[in-house]
Motif scaffolding. Sequence first.
Motif, PDB file in Angstrom:
ATOM      1  N   ASP A  11       0.677  -1.908  -0.239  1.00  0.00           N
ATOM      2  CA  ASP A  11       0.402  -1.701  -1.669  1.00  0.00           C
ATOM      3  C   ASP A  11      -0.486  -0.486  -1.934  1.00  0.00           C
ATOM      4  OD1 ASP A  11      -1.774  -2.877  -0.468  1.00  0.00           O
ATOM      5  OD2 ASP A  11      -2.295  -4.139  -2.176  1.00  0.00           O
ATOM      6  N   ASP A  12      -0.884   0.203  -0.889  1.00  0.00           N
ATOM      7  CA  ASP A  12      -1.765   1.367  -1.016  1.00  0.00           C
ATOM      8  C   ASP A  12      -0.930   2.651  -0.903  1.00  0.00           C
ATOM      9  OD1 ASP A  12      -3.559   3.506  -0.543  1.00  0.00           O
ATOM     10  OD2 ASP A  12      -5.059   2.124   0.264  1.00  0.00           O
ATOM     11  N   ASP A  13      -0.898   3.439  -1.980  1.00  0.00           N
ATOM     12  CA  ASP A  13      -0.105   4.683  -1.992  1.00  0.00           C
ATOM     13  C   ASP A  13      -0.538   5.658  -0.910  1.00  0.00           C
ATOM     14  OD1 ASP A  13       1.641   4.065  -4.092  1.00  0.00           O
ATOM     15  OD2 ASP A  13       0.125   4.563  -5.582  1.00  0.00           O
ATOM     16  N   ASP A  14      -1.847   5.717  -0.658  1.00  0.00           N
ATOM     17  CA  ASP A  14      -2.348   6.644   0.361  1.00  0.00           C
ATOM     18  C   ASP A  14      -1.846   6.257   1.755  1.00  0.00           C
ATOM     19  OD1 ASP A  14      -3.674   8.114  -1.529  1.00  0.00           O
ATOM     20  OD2 ASP A  14      -5.574   7.043  -1.283  1.00  0.00           O
ATOM     21  N   LEU A  16       0.929   4.600   2.415  1.00  0.00           N
ATOM     22  CA  LEU A  16       2.370   4.885   2.478  1.00  0.00           C
ATOM     23  C   LEU A  16       2.628   6.370   2.708  1.00  0.00           C
ATOM     24  CD1 LEU A  16       3.799   2.628  -0.392  1.00  0.00           C
ATOM     25  CD2 LEU A  16       3.790   2.183   2.070  1.00  0.00           C
ATOM     26  N   LEU A  17       1.866   7.210   2.000  1.00  0.00           N
ATOM     27  CA  LEU A  17       2.032   8.652   2.154  1.00  0.00           C
ATOM     28  C   LEU A  17       1.661   9.090   3.567  1.00  0.00           C
ATOM     29  CD1 LEU A  17       2.667  11.422   0.970  1.00  0.00           C
ATOM     30  CD2 LEU A  17       0.264  11.545   0.207  1.00  0.00           C
ATOM     31  N   SER A  18       0.541   8.584   4.050  1.00  0.00           N
ATOM     32  CA  SER A  18       0.074   8.932   5.392  1.00  0.00           C
ATOM     33  C   SER A  18       1.086   8.499   6.456  1.00  0.00           C
ATOM     34  CB  SER A  18      -1.279   8.261   5.652  1.00  0.00           C
ATOM     35  OG  SER A  18      -1.708   8.509   6.974  1.00  0.00           O
ATOM     36  N   ALA A  19       1.581   7.257   6.309  1.00  0.00           N
ATOM     37  CA  ALA A  19       2.553   6.744   7.283  1.00  0.00           C
ATOM     38  C   ALA A  19       3.837   7.565   7.254  1.00  0.00           C
ATOM     39  CB  ALA A  19       2.860   5.280   6.988  1.00  0.00           C
ATOM     40  N   ARG A  20       4.300   7.884   6.038  1.00  0.00           N
ATOM     41  CA  ARG A  20       5.547   8.631   5.899  1.00  0.00           C
ATOM     42  C   ARG A  20       5.440  10.022   6.526  1.00  0.00           C
ATOM     43  NH1 ARG A  20      10.130   8.198   3.167  1.00  0.00           N
ATOM     44  NH2 ARG A  20      11.241  10.089   2.570  1.00  0.00           N
ATOM     45  N   LEU A  21       4.343  10.739   6.225  1.00  0.00           N
ATOM     46  CA  LEU A  21       4.170  12.096   6.736  1.00  0.00           C
ATOM     47  C   LEU A  21       4.104  12.123   8.259  1.00  0.00           C
ATOM     48  CD1 LEU A  21       1.598  13.548   4.147  1.00  0.00           C
ATOM     49  CD2 LEU A  21       4.031  14.131   4.381  1.00  0.00           C
TER      50      LEU A  21
END
Length: 456
Positions: A11-14, A16-21
């Motif tokens: 639920d944390d956008d940060d 998700l972004l970190s994991a995706r990158l």
Amino acid sequence: MIDATVLVIDDDDDILLSARLFLKQHFDHVVTCKSPKEINVLLSKNEVDIILLDMNYQKGASDGREGLYWLEHILSIDKDYVVILMTAYGNVELAVQAIKKGATDFILKPWENEKLFATLSAASRLRQSNKKVKKLEKIHSSLQKDINRQFENIVGSSEPIRQLQNTLIKVAPTDANVLILGENGTGKQVFAYELHRLSNRRNQIFMHVDLGSLNENLFESELFGYARGAFTDAKDDKPGRFEMAEGGTIFLDEIGNLSLPLQAKLLSVLQNRTVTRLGESKERKINVRLITATNMPLNEMVAKGTFRQDLLFRINTVELDLPGLARRGEDILLLAGHFLSSFGTKYHKGLLKLDAKAEDTLLKYHWPGNVRELQHVIERAVIMADGHEISPADLQLSPQKFGNSSPVQIDIPLEEMEKLMVQKAIDKHKGNISRAASDLGLTRAALYRRIEKFDL
């Protein structure tokens, strides 16, 4: 780059972004979402290999109950999904509980990239392994169903067959080694499978190994397996046939073809009940029921020194000597009827029967190729028959080759038979492709492909 799809749910956008990158540098496809309520849709749209699942979603929650709930939900969809749980709250008891419920691993946030990559790499290998096992299970299930349909019962009511059936009933429930003797085409594989089907191992694998077609140089690697690097093309560890048959039955066909050195290696395995893969020193215990078969005179071979007596003693706790078809003449029409029904269905010919002359022809022929020859004769007759009665002409058995004469059977390659079938159907329906295709059990497109293939 690892060929896998990773689904990250947090639920944390940060996060998700970190994991995706980070993950898209190492994995082919990375999917992210904020709510586990989207799981069903995402799993239906994507071929997901690894799921990285947060433990807490409600503000202030830290007990991990939501994560455990969604873990169970995911595994209820497919128990083979690889799920790694993550949380910002380190709790050994929670981690243990998660693993017990089916999680593959458990990591803490914030993670170290190297550790995350190592965890997901291991998870990817596990997922690929699970997929291979699942595929093999499906193949095995399909093969077993096919075998069951083909060998469900031994067809025959003659005295030799009744005696063999009585022996089967006594021997099958035991783990006694069985040697099946008989001429080519007498049905040795049928009897071997019937032994397995009536045994306590019936729900395990039936492994058929044709030793006659096995290259001598491949004997050890095929039967006993090999370790990675054992030889040039050994890129991975591979279990042999004995290991793959664990808990089930292994049927070694054409055992009389083994050379003396290979006989010695097989004897060692049977005595010790262990196998050692090529390139390893580790002994692996095996638990299999052994059935062997041959058309060769093993006792004569022992006397000549071409077959080991100690190996013969090991494999023939019980012997089954299968009679040739000429010795069970009253079964000929029973078998013919069985094959007519089977091939009539296979080739969409409906209910077929033998006319009186065809029956007489079958009974007078002396069947040097035994049951297998009868099977091939009936299959060809079904293919060639125009109506619902099989005549002597359909059988294609030369009338002067009966009694004690050498039989001549007209051998037509399957491809030539197929061409004849197509031509006959087209001629029968005077070029009407739709009717010819229907008669053959083909689509119009499939029939056109065959017309082009055979240049008709």
